[in-house]
Design a protein around this motif. Structure first.
Motif, mmCIF file in Angstrom:
data_model
loop_
_atom_site.group_PDB
_atom_site.id
_atom_site.type_symbol
_atom_site.label_atom_id
_atom_site.label_comp_id
_atom_site.label_asym_id
_atom_site.label_seq_id
_atom_site.Cartn_x
_atom_site.Cartn_y
_atom_site.Cartn_z
ATOM 1 N N GLU A 172 36.675 25.559 33.419
ATOM 2 C CA GLU A 172 35.610 25.439 34.503
ATOM 3 C C GLU A 172 35.876 26.385 35.823
ATOM 4 N N TRP A 173 36.929 27.004 35.759
ATOM 5 C CA TRP A 173 37.030 28.076 36.848
ATOM 6 C C TRP A 173 36.735 29.723 36.380
ATOM 7 N N TRP A 174 36.435 29.783 35.082
ATOM 8 C CA TRP A 174 36.426 30.955 34.620
ATOM 9 C C TRP A 174 35.496 32.149 35.446
ATOM 10 N N SER A 175 34.129 31.285 35.772
ATOM 11 C CA SER A 175 33.327 32.228 36.464
ATOM 12 C C SER A 175 33.674 32.568 37.907
ATOM 13 N N ARG A 176 34.230 31.521 38.551
ATOM 14 C CA ARG A 176 34.731 31.816 40.054
ATOM 15 C C ARG A 176 36.022 32.852 40.072
ATOM 16 N N ALA A 177 36.780 32.750 39.000
ATOM 17 C CA ALA A 177 38.179 33.728 38.815
ATOM 18 C C ALA A 177 37.687 34.968 38.706
ATOM 19 N N HIS A 178 36.520 35.057 37.900
ATOM 20 C CA HIS A 178 36.117 36.664 37.885
ATOM 21 C C HIS A 178 35.826 37.379 39.056
ATOM 22 N N HIS A 179 35.105 36.455 40.179
ATOM 23 C CA HIS A 179 34.835 37.001 41.435
ATOM 24 C C HIS A 179 36.088 37.079 42.078
ATOM 25 N N TRP A 180 36.906 35.986 42.086
ATOM 26 C CA TRP A 180 38.209 36.183 42.905
ATOM 27 C C TRP A 180 39.032 37.338 42.679
ATOM 28 N N LEU A 181 38.989 37.946 41.087
ATOM 29 C CA LEU A 181 39.801 39.131 40.822
ATOM 30 C C LEU A 181 39.378 40.390 41.178
ATOM 31 N N ILE A 182 37.915 40.457 41.162
ATOM 32 C CA ILE A 182 37.163 41.502 41.670
ATOM 33 C C ILE A 182 37.401 41.991 42.940
ATOM 34 N N TRP A 183 37.201 40.890 43.830
ATOM 35 C CA TRP A 183 37.361 40.680 45.416
ATOM 36 C C TRP A 183 38.785 41.044 45.709
ATOM 37 N N HIS A 184 39.707 40.451 45.131
ATOM 38 C CA HIS A 184 41.157 40.764 45.281
ATOM 39 C C HIS A 184 41.435 42.258 45.044
ATOM 40 N N GLY A 185 40.738 42.957 44.047
ATOM 41 C CA GLY A 185 40.971 44.359 43.491
ATOM 42 C C GLY A 185 40.372 45.108 44.489
#
Length: 214
Positions: A172-185
């Protein structure tokens, strides 16, 4: 030594606390526009793509209208995006298939999307996640780098990292985690000079700790 799932869970909770829900940076008003924007974003910044599509989408916002540009016309529209020749060729081939097979609509399944020209795993995962609320993790250069540095998911290929992230992160967190990792990078864990001193994950990050020991 690999980090434990407990540490990974703590990382994910900190991501949630720090970033919450992040909206896509690309501008779009329809599934078709998002698909074209994501294709254009390969080896190009979202900011540049938004500038290009702002000048193109108001008039050319359907597969039929895009086809009317022709190859040379589309190349001129997207020239500043980089790799514009191959992107233009793929986009027009994509539009032709959408018109012939899908009545001009973007298909809703991953398996159908990856068969379209210019649409790889990353683009397909982005589309099913954002447009159709299907849990997915798209691995771009930022996700790949940050995942490996954190050991949230290690791999030598984007597919290996994608599978590792799927195991490490609740679905249930897959989609939001994708954006977290991009933003953090983009903001902190940069390719050449990561800002470890400003990172809320520094005490958990194996790469940061290794750098301190050197």
């Amino acid at each position: 030594m690999a980090i434990s799932q407990k540490v990974k869970d703590e990382m994910l909770q900190r991501f949630q606390n720090q970033y919450g829900i992040i909206k896509p940076a690309l501008h779009y008003n329809s599934p078709f526009e998002l698909m074209i924007a994501v294709i254009l974003s390969a080896q190009c910044t979202d900011e540049r793509v938004n500038i290009v599509t702002a000048g193109m989408f108001p008039e050319y916002n359907t597969p039929e209208k895009m086809l009317s540009l022709g190859l040379q016309g589309l190349e001129e529209k997207i020239r500043t995006c980089g790799l514009y020749r191959s992107k233009a060729k793929n986009i027009l081939a994509n539009c032709a298939i959408l018109c012939e097979k899908y009545n001009g609509e973007v298909p809703q399944t991953f398996d159908e999307l990856v068969k379209l020209p210019g649409v790889g795993r990353k683009t397909a995962n982005v589309l099913v996640s954002i447009l159709f609320n299907t849990p997915a993790i798209a691995v771009d250069t930022h996700v790949f780098r940050v995942s490996n540095r954190l050991q949230l998911a290690e791999g030598k290929t984007p597919l290996e990292v994608e599978k590792g992230l799927q195991k490490a992160i609740p679905e249930e967190w897959w989609s939001r985690a994708h954006h977290w990792l991009i933003w953090h990078g983009r903001r902190v864990c940069k390719a050449r000079k990561p800002l470890c001193d400003n990172c809320f994950l520094a005490d958990l990050c194996p790469s940061c700790q290794n750098n301190e020991q050197q």
